[in-house]
Motif scaffolding. Sequence first.
Motif, PDB file in Angstrom:
ATOM      1  N   UNK A  54      83.303  43.370 -28.024  1.00 48.09           N
ATOM      2  CA  UNK A  54      84.147  44.501 -27.612  1.00 48.09           C
ATOM      3  C   UNK A  54      84.985  44.223 -26.373  1.00 48.09           C
ATOM      4  N   UNK A  55      85.312  42.959 -26.143  1.00 52.55           N
ATOM      5  CA  UNK A  55      86.198  42.623 -25.030  1.00 52.55           C
ATOM      6  C   UNK A  55      87.380  41.840 -25.571  1.00 52.55           C
ATOM      7  N   UNK A  56      88.494  41.946 -24.875  1.00 53.06           N
ATOM      8  CA  UNK A  56      89.718  41.231 -25.265  1.00 53.06           C
ATOM      9  C   UNK A  56      89.669  39.836 -24.649  1.00 53.06           C
ATOM     10  N   UNK A  57      89.045  38.900 -25.391  1.00 54.21           N
ATOM     11  CA  UNK A  57      88.876  37.534 -24.906  1.00 54.21           C
ATOM     12  C   UNK A  57      89.552  36.571 -25.865  1.00 54.21           C
ATOM     13  N   UNK A  58      90.361  35.697 -25.316  1.00 59.45           N
ATOM     14  CA  UNK A  58      90.937  34.585 -26.061  1.00 59.45           C
ATOM     15  C   UNK A  58      90.186  33.333 -25.637  1.00 59.45           C
ATOM     16  N   UNK A  59      89.720  32.572 -26.600  1.00 57.07           N
ATOM     17  CA  UNK A  59      88.961  31.353 -26.340  1.00 57.07           C
ATOM     18  C   UNK A  59      89.866  30.155 -26.580  1.00 57.07           C
ATOM     19  N   UNK A  60      89.946  29.265 -25.598  1.00 64.28           N
ATOM     20  CA  UNK A  60      90.852  28.124 -25.721  1.00 64.28           C
ATOM     21  C   UNK A  60      90.148  26.843 -25.307  1.00 64.28           C
ATOM     22  N   UNK A  61      90.166  25.864 -26.204  1.00 63.91           N
ATOM     23  CA  UNK A  61      89.656  24.551 -25.866  1.00 63.91           C
ATOM     24  C   UNK A  61      90.742  23.802 -25.114  1.00 63.91           C
ATOM     25  N   UNK A  62      90.351  23.148 -24.021  1.00 61.73           N
ATOM     26  CA  UNK A  62      91.269  22.298 -23.263  1.00 61.73           C
ATOM     27  C   UNK A  62      90.658  20.907 -23.184  1.00 61.73           C
ATOM     28  N   UNK A  63      91.494  19.917 -23.237  1.00 62.96           N
ATOM     29  CA  UNK A  63      91.009  18.551 -23.134  1.00 62.96           C
ATOM     30  C   UNK A  63      90.543  18.303 -21.699  1.00 62.96           C
TER      31      UNK A  63
END
Length: 159
Positions: free
Chosen positions: A122-131
């Motif tokens: 229920x949270x506005x989270x964007x998950x991003x993999x970074x090198x």
Amino acid sequence: MTTTKARDFIRISTDGSCIGNPGPGAWAFVVVDEKESETLEVQSSRYASTTNQRMELSAVIAALEAFQDTDRPILVESDSQYVVKGITEWVPSWKARNWKTAARKPVKNADLWQQLDTLASDRDITWQWVKGHDGNANNERADFLAYSMASSEEVRCGS
């Protein structure tokens, strides 16, 4: 990211480190308010005996706990595909199988995955993999802090 203002979000960069696996380890996170272009918080903690995967998960958990009262969108950056794929792809299947893998074995680190799932729901989270080690300043800072803590002799927190 679902926001009306392009930079009205909080960026959380996380990393975990372990000297040996298992061995002494640590996690760290750096939080930046992109709207104000300022660093809000930097935290790290060390454990006497742990694994790298537990430290990667612990970094994200600690950061989301520290900012659980915000209603602003969050971007979580991690150089751990285990974390990013786990929360975005694997957790729904694990939950449906009562925290078992497709091979019907218990999910490793299920305690941390369940905690992360609760914090992220229920949270506005964007998950991003970074090198990792590729010039992302906040990831580099979290990596430096986690590695420095894991390498130090002083134990600040036990697990």
